[in-house]
Design a protein around this motif. Structure first.
Motif, PDB file in Angstrom:
ATOM      1  N   GLU A  40      12.086  81.339  73.295  1.00  0.00           N
ATOM      2  CA  GLU A  40      11.215  81.513  72.131  1.00  0.00           C
ATOM      3  C   GLU A  40      11.842  82.486  71.130  1.00  0.00           C
ATOM      4  OE1 GLU A  40       6.977  81.583  72.351  1.00  0.00           O
ATOM      5  OE2 GLU A  40       7.004  81.234  74.524  1.00  0.00           O
ATOM      6  N   PRO A  41      11.438  82.421  69.849  1.00  0.00           N
ATOM      7  CA  PRO A  41      12.025  83.304  68.842  1.00  0.00           C
ATOM      8  C   PRO A  41      11.525  84.738  68.912  1.00  0.00           C
ATOM      9  CG  PRO A  41      10.354  81.903  67.847  1.00  0.00           C
ATOM     10  CD  PRO A  41      10.541  81.401  69.250  1.00  0.00           C
ATOM     11  N   ASP A  42      10.394  84.953  69.601  1.00  0.00           N
ATOM     12  CA  ASP A  42       9.795  86.279  69.664  1.00  0.00           C
ATOM     13  C   ASP A  42      10.163  86.993  70.951  1.00  0.00           C
ATOM     14  OD1 ASP A  42       7.681  86.370  67.306  1.00  0.00           O
ATOM     15  OD2 ASP A  42       7.546  84.379  68.224  1.00  0.00           O
ATOM     16  N   PRO A  43      10.099  88.334  70.946  1.00  0.00           N
ATOM     17  CA  PRO A  43      10.225  89.055  72.207  1.00  0.00           C
ATOM     18  C   PRO A  43       9.017  88.765  73.083  1.00  0.00           C
ATOM     19  CG  PRO A  43       9.545  90.549  70.462  1.00  0.00           C
ATOM     20  CD  PRO A  43       9.877  89.232  69.797  1.00  0.00           C
ATOM     21  N   PRO A  44       9.028  89.149  74.354  1.00  0.00           N
ATOM     22  CA  PRO A  44       7.906  88.845  75.254  1.00  0.00           C
ATOM     23  C   PRO A  44       6.553  89.278  74.685  1.00  0.00           C
ATOM     24  CG  PRO A  44       9.769  89.675  76.501  1.00  0.00           C
ATOM     25  CD  PRO A  44      10.131  89.831  75.067  1.00  0.00           C
ATOM     26  N   TYR A  45       5.562  88.405  74.817  1.00  0.00           N
ATOM     27  CA  TYR A  45       4.238  88.699  74.260  1.00  0.00           C
ATOM     28  C   TYR A  45       3.136  88.210  75.192  1.00  0.00           C
ATOM     29  CZ  TYR A  45       4.468  83.785  72.635  1.00  0.00           C
ATOM     30  OH  TYR A  45       4.596  82.415  72.556  1.00  0.00           O
ATOM     31  N   ASP A  46       1.915  88.742  74.961  1.00  0.00           N
ATOM     32  CA  ASP A  46       0.733  88.331  75.714  1.00  0.00           C
ATOM     33  C   ASP A  46       0.264  86.970  75.222  1.00  0.00           C
ATOM     34  OD1 ASP A  46       0.607  90.726  77.152  1.00  0.00           O
ATOM     35  OD2 ASP A  46      -0.629  91.701  75.635  1.00  0.00           O
ATOM     36  N   ARG A  47       0.004  86.050  76.136  1.00  0.00           N
ATOM     37  CA  ARG A  47      -0.498  84.740  75.737  1.00  0.00           C
ATOM     38  C   ARG A  47      -2.023  84.663  75.628  1.00  0.00           C
ATOM     39  NH1 ARG A  47       3.810  81.364  75.406  1.00  0.00           N
ATOM     40  NH2 ARG A  47       5.589  81.895  76.735  1.00  0.00           N
ATOM     41  N   PRO A  48      -2.813  85.473  76.360  1.00  0.00           N
ATOM     42  CA  PRO A  48      -4.273  85.348  76.234  1.00  0.00           C
ATOM     43  C   PRO A  48      -4.813  85.395  74.809  1.00  0.00           C
ATOM     44  CG  PRO A  48      -3.752  86.671  78.149  1.00  0.00           C
ATOM     45  CD  PRO A  48      -2.452  86.400  77.458  1.00  0.00           C
ATOM     46  N   PRO A  49      -4.271  86.228  73.893  1.00  0.00           N
ATOM     47  CA  PRO A  49      -4.830  86.239  72.532  1.00  0.00           C
ATOM     48  C   PRO A  49      -4.655  84.925  71.767  1.00  0.00           C
ATOM     49  CG  PRO A  49      -3.586  88.258  72.932  1.00  0.00           C
ATOM     50  CD  PRO A  49      -3.293  87.330  74.067  1.00  0.00           C
ATOM     51  N   LEU A  50      -3.772  84.038  72.228  1.00  0.00           N
ATOM     52  CA  LEU A  50      -3.530  82.804  71.491  1.00  0.00           C
ATOM     53  C   LEU A  50      -4.782  81.950  71.360  1.00  0.00           C
ATOM     54  CD1 LEU A  50      -0.043  81.658  72.878  1.00  0.00           C
ATOM     55  CD2 LEU A  50      -0.542  83.051  70.857  1.00  0.00           C
ATOM     56  N   SER A  51      -5.668  82.009  72.331  1.00  0.00           N
ATOM     57  CA  SER A  51      -6.910  81.247  72.266  1.00  0.00           C
ATOM     58  C   SER A  51      -8.085  82.099  71.813  1.00  0.00           C
ATOM     59  CB  SER A  51      -7.229  80.631  73.640  1.00  0.00           C
ATOM     60  OG  SER A  51      -7.347  81.655  74.620  1.00  0.00           O
ATOM     61  N   LYS A  52      -7.804  83.362  71.512  1.00  0.00           N
ATOM     62  CA  LYS A  52      -8.891  84.295  71.168  1.00  0.00           C
ATOM     63  C   LYS A  52      -8.595  84.978  69.836  1.00  0.00           C
ATOM     64  CE  LYS A  52      -9.311  85.238  76.145  1.00  0.00           C
ATOM     65  NZ  LYS A  52      -7.956  84.790  76.550  1.00  0.00           N
ATOM     66  N   GLU A  53      -8.209  86.274  69.873  1.00  0.00           N
ATOM     67  CA  GLU A  53      -8.068  87.052  68.644  1.00  0.00           C
ATOM     68  C   GLU A  53      -7.024  86.485  67.688  1.00  0.00           C
ATOM     69  OE1 GLU A  53      -9.097  89.863  72.081  1.00  0.00           O
ATOM     70  OE2 GLU A  53      -7.664  88.238  71.695  1.00  0.00           O
ATOM     71  N   TYR A  54      -5.896  86.057  68.220  1.00  0.00           N
ATOM     72  CA  TYR A  54      -4.856  85.537  67.341  1.00  0.00           C
ATOM     73  C   TYR A  54      -5.281  84.207  66.711  1.00  0.00           C
ATOM     74  CZ  TYR A  54      -0.349  84.139  65.487  1.00  0.00           C
ATOM     75  OH  TYR A  54       0.653  83.747  64.636  1.00  0.00           O
ATOM     76  N   LEU A  55      -5.901  83.346  67.491  1.00  0.00           N
ATOM     77  CA  LEU A  55      -6.372  82.071  66.956  1.00  0.00           C
ATOM     78  C   LEU A  55      -7.389  82.295  65.845  1.00  0.00           C
ATOM     79  CD1 LEU A  55      -6.437  78.963  67.107  1.00  0.00           C
ATOM     80  CD2 LEU A  55      -8.228  79.178  68.840  1.00  0.00           C
ATOM     81  N   ARG A  56      -8.265  83.283  66.018  1.00  0.00           N
ATOM     82  CA  ARG A  56      -9.314  83.546  65.023  1.00  0.00           C
ATOM     83  C   ARG A  56      -8.791  84.319  63.817  1.00  0.00           C
ATOM     84  NH1 ARG A  56     -12.240  84.818  69.937  1.00  0.00           N
ATOM     85  NH2 ARG A  56     -12.076  87.064  69.473  1.00  0.00           N
ATOM     86  N   GLY A  57      -7.525  84.718  63.838  1.00  0.00           N
ATOM     87  CA  GLY A  57      -6.961  85.454  62.717  1.00  0.00           C
ATOM     88  C   GLY A  57      -7.308  86.924  62.707  1.00  0.00           C
ATOM     89  N   GLU A  58      -7.770  87.453  63.839  1.00  0.00           N
ATOM     90  CA  GLU A  58      -8.150  88.863  63.928  1.00  0.00           C
ATOM     91  C   GLU A  58      -6.989  89.746  64.381  1.00  0.00           C
ATOM     92  OE1 GLU A  58     -12.579  87.421  65.454  1.00  0.00           O
ATOM     93  OE2 GLU A  58     -11.294  88.623  66.760  1.00  0.00           O
ATOM     94  N   GLN A  59      -5.902  89.137  64.791  1.00  0.00           N
ATOM     95  CA  GLN A  59      -4.767  89.869  65.327  1.00  0.00           C
ATOM     96  C   GLN A  59      -3.485  89.306  64.732  1.00  0.00           C
ATOM     97  OE1 GLN A  59      -3.215  89.429  69.584  1.00  0.00           O
ATOM     98  NE2 GLN A  59      -4.412  91.296  69.775  1.00  0.00           N
ATOM     99  N   GLN A  60      -2.560  90.205  64.395  1.00  0.00           N
ATOM    100  CA  GLN A  60      -1.270  89.787  63.877  1.00  0.00           C
ATOM    101  C   GLN A  60      -0.338  89.393  65.025  1.00  0.00           C
ATOM    102  OE1 GLN A  60      -0.682  89.497  60.481  1.00  0.00           O
ATOM    103  NE2 GLN A  60      -2.892  89.947  60.474  1.00  0.00           N
ATOM    104  N   ARG A  61       0.719  88.686  64.677  1.00  0.00           N
ATOM    105  CA  ARG A  61       1.692  88.243  65.664  1.00  0.00           C
ATOM    106  C   ARG A  61       2.242  89.425  66.461  1.00  0.00           C
ATOM    107  NH1 ARG A  61       4.511  83.207  64.628  1.00  0.00           N
ATOM    108  NH2 ARG A  61       6.221  82.844  66.114  1.00  0.00           N
ATOM    109  N   THR A  62       2.654  90.479  65.764  1.00  0.00           N
ATOM    110  CA  THR A  62       3.266  91.619  66.447  1.00  0.00           C
ATOM    111  C   THR A  62       2.270  92.378  67.329  1.00  0.00           C
ATOM    112  OG1 THR A  62       2.911  92.945  64.449  1.00  0.00           O
ATOM    113  CG2 THR A  62       5.084  91.929  64.728  1.00  0.00           C
TER     114      THR A  62
END
Length: 411
Positions: A40-62
């Motif tokens: 992947e192009p990013d360093p290691p990251y948490d996947r749980p936010p993908l269906s929650k905060e990140y999906l809703r636009g409440e959290q940035q990629r970093t």
């Protein structure tokens, strides 16, 4: 000529298990070169936010990054992103990378290749507007589609589908319909008692559920317009999210001749070592012999990935310790309900508290012993007591577990 270089430790995979292993190696005093290779192009990251905060636009990629990129540089951990390991040779202790390099490791290697989404084989499955969720890019595409969609359908009764349904219904107030083989959401993971409670919660918030239904085909005109089930139901939708599980990515291990396990992962012993000496596995791909739970166990959760990675690091350095950590994970359905779970395996569901009020602990009891527990409504103390009961293996009285006035610590 092919470039060849040596490192002390090679870590294959760009997820949390890989990152935790690299960090723990340094924390435990390992010197020498550590190379972490991830596609992947990013360093290691948490996947749980993908269906929650990140999906809703409440959290940035970093915000989802496990550690800032500077963390790795400060510890002399080399991150090779956008790079795949094409093949490994256990005998030669070497790996071929997609950038043309051949890397030899001197001290040990870790396989943390994770899992791939399970694809739904049905007519029309390649129509535009049908999504799977595993990466940042998937979440970005889903968000863009949901914002312009009129109706959203979700296929599957597990965490991805349920969490996405809750996020979409709470953030965009779009009509959502859940199509699943199970009678109720999360029934396969937590049993029918909890499944009915979760289903009721989703329905109360406007999510329509279709239990006991199997997708026959998708209809559309280049873009998906409907999901049609084998019973003949037609659910209108111009955006579909499919969450029907994941399969461990064992392609590299299979090509290398490593033994595979009963659940499809890479077979490991209690120390998380594979059939090739000096090569360990961690995370979604690791199927290990569990002294605590008995038999082979494979757990697809972020907390297990972290603990696997750390444990494998210590064993790479010679600790030779069996892995006996009780699995843990959580799931949030928007801000409607937060679930925490420890253990592994099913059993009789013993309920303490109120499922209707969203404040409960469910103990899963088999052969008179607690095998797992699920809590909701901030009952972390009971979750910790459940963990101790699982670790101890003590026989318990189900009536006392269900009695809210009983002292769990006394059990």
């Amino acid at each position: 000529m092919t470039a060849v270089r040596e490192v002390d430790f090679l870590i294959v995979g760009g997820g949390l298990a890989a990152a935790a292993c690299a960090a723990e190696l340094r924390e435990a005093g390992a010197d020498g070169a550590i190379l972490l290779v991830g596609r992947e192009p990013d360093p290691p990251y948490d996947r749980p936010p993908l269906s929650k905060e990140y999906l809703r636009g409440e959290q940035q990629r970093t915000d989802a990054y496990w550690k800032p990129e500077s963390f790795y540089a400060e510890r002399a951990i080399e991150l090779a992103t956008r790079t795949s390991v094409m093949a490994i040779d256990p005998g030669e202790r070497s790996a071929k990378l997609s950038n043309g390099e051949t890397v030899r490791w001197k001290r040990g290697a870790l396989l943390a290749t994770g899992a791939n989404v399970r694809r739904l084989r049905a007519e029309g499955a390649d129509l535009e507007g049908i999504h799977y969720l595993r990466t940042f890019g998937n979440a970005d595409a889903i968000r863009a589609d949901v914002e312009r969609a009129e109706r959203v359908a979700l296929v599957g009764g597990s965490f991805i589908a349920c969490e996405c349904a809750a996020s979409i219904a709470s953030r965009w107030d779009k009509p959502c319909e859940l199509v699943m083989l199970e009678d109720e959401p999360l029934e396969r993971q937590f049993g029918p008692v909890v499944g009915r409670a979760i289903g009721g919660l989703l329905r109360d918030r406007g999510v329509v559920t279709h239990g006991g239904e199997e997708v026959e085909r998708f209809e559309g005109d280049g873009r998906v317009r409907a999901v049609v089930t084998k019973s003949g139901k037609r659910i209108a939708a111009d955006c579909v999210i499919v969450g029907v599980g994941a399969v461990p990515d064992v392609m590299l291990a299979r090509r290398a001749g490593l033994a595979l396990g009963e659940t499809g992962g890479v077979a490991c012993n209690e120390q998380l070592e594979t059939s090739a000496p000096g090569i360990y596995a961690a995370g979604d791909v690791c199927e290990y012999r569990s002294a605590l739970h008995g038999g082979p166990l494979r757990v697809e959760h972020w907390d297990t990935a972290l603990n696997h990675g750390r444990h494998a690091a210590r064993n790479l350095l010679g600790a030779n310790e069996p892995y006996d950590t009780v699995p843990y994970f959580f799931s949030d359905l928007a801000d409607w309900l937060s679930l925490e779970y420890v253990g592994s395996g099913g059993g009789e569901a013993v309920v303490r508290g109120s499922l209707d009020d969203g404040s409960f602990t469910v103990f899963y009891v088999a052969d008179g012993r607690v095998r797992a527990a699920l809590t909701a409504g901030g009952r972390s103390g009971e979750l910790e007591q459940a963990r101790r009961l699982i670790e101890s293996g003590h026989a318990v009285d189900s009536d006392r577990l269900a009695d809210p006035s009983s002292d769990l610590a006394a059990l």
